[in-house]
Design an enzyme around this catalytic site. Structure first.
Site, PDB file in Angstrom:
ATOM      1  N   HIS A   1       0.847  -1.199   0.000  1.00 46.33           N
ATOM      2  CA  HIS A   1       0.000   0.000   0.000  1.00 46.33           C
ATOM      3  C   HIS A   1       0.875   1.238   0.000  1.00 46.33           C
ATOM      4  CE1 HIS A   1       0.751  -1.125   4.186  1.00 46.33           C
ATOM      5  NE2 HIS A   1       0.564   0.146   4.529  1.00 46.33           N
TER       6      HIS A   1
ATOM      7  N   GLU B   1       0.384  24.647  14.373  1.00 47.40           N
ATOM      8  CA  GLU B   1       1.048  24.732  13.071  1.00 47.40           C
ATOM      9  C   GLU B   1       0.068  24.473  11.926  1.00 47.40           C
ATOM     10  OE1 GLU B   1       3.723  25.920  12.367  1.00 47.40           O
ATOM     11  OE2 GLU B   1       5.234  25.587  13.891  1.00 47.40           O
TER      12      GLU B   1
ATOM     13  N   CYS C   1       8.115  23.898  11.403  1.00 43.59           N
ATOM     14  CA  CYS C   1       8.996  24.951  11.924  1.00 43.59           C
ATOM     15  C   CYS C   1      10.361  24.425  12.353  1.00 43.59           C
ATOM     16  CB  CYS C   1       8.337  25.675  13.087  1.00 43.59           C
ATOM     17  SG  CYS C   1       8.250  24.714  14.619  1.00 43.59           S
TER      18      CYS C   1
END
Length: 250
Positions: A166, A243, A225
């Site tokens: 997969h 974020e 970041c």
């Protein structure tokens, strides 16, 4: 008492519902073999699970997503029982998987733009046109806007948790209730995830030996970041929600 009339088999047996078929499949394909249920009979699953299927592939929404959008591409071939590194030694299979992955990446990117385009500075002009807030010349193509596709995480795990081949395609945000421990994060944010574009791998590629690299023991680094959370998974997870909101605005 007169004998009971014989009922033809096809009339006397109730038709199986999709729910009962799904139940039988999930009982047959258990645990690490669970993805086989989808390739065996994708029509038994609802559209909320199976995105599309054809003779060669099935695309599904991951049952335990690790990001806000997380899908899997499942090849329908006997070679899918091999480890990805061995399966992709077959040039024909690799080429077909890479081509189908490109199609599914486009669908995922389109879904991200649909969900989050209204928040994105790069999609602002496009969204204004679509919402009728800005005039646009008839027949003229819409601005492309943000390239959501290039931000996707795409690949296979060096040591897969499921037996059937997969390919993961997911948003980079890693915001999900199903991301419950550090291994879930490091599985997608270290070289443990091998990009499908990197195949075929060289025989001496270090990613062929993930245990030697101890990817899951690495510090937890924010994908966006770069802040180092060491081994503080809970703090990282809280940070990722923040974020995510900033990422949507880019």
């Amino acid at each position: 008492m007169s004998p009971k009339p014989k009922i033809p088999k096809e009339e006397g047996e109730p038709k199986k519902s999709l729910a009962s078929t799904r139940g039988a499949l999930t009982r047959s394909f258990k645990e690490r073999d669970g993805l086989g249920a989808y390739t065996h009979d994708p029509a038994a699953f609802p559209g909320s699970r199976v995105i599309y299927y054809n003779d060669d592939f099935v695309a599904i929404n991951d049952l335990y997503p690790k990001s806000t959008v997380h899908v899997l591409l499942l090849p329908r071939t006997p070679l899918s029982r091999l480890h990805p590194f061995d399966a992709f030694d077959n040039p024909s299979l690799l080429a077909s998987v890479q081509a189908e992955t490109a199609k599914l990446k486009h669908l995922v990117a389109t879904e991200l733009q649909r969900r989050y385009g209204r928040f994105s500075a790069q999609d602002r002009e496009r969204e204004a046109i679509l919402n009728g807030e800005k005039e646009w010349e008839a027949g003229k193509e819409l601005p492309v806007g943000r390239d959501w596709e290039k931000e996707l995480l795409v690949g296979v795990h060096a040591h897969p948790s499921m037996n059937d081949l997969h390919v993961h395609i997911l948003a980079p945000d890693m915001v999900s209730e199903c991301m419950r421990h550090r291994k879930h994060y490091t599985s997608f944010n270290t070289p443990f995830l091998v990009d499908i574009a990197d195949f075929p791998l060289a025989k001496d590629d270090p990613r062929r030996h993930p245990r030697n690299a101890e990817y899951h023991q690495r510090d937890l680094i924010c994908w966006r970041c770069g802040k180092n959370f060491l081994n503080k998974f809970k703090q990282l997870k809280e940070h990722l929600v923040e974020e995510f909101e900033e990422w949507k605005k880019e």
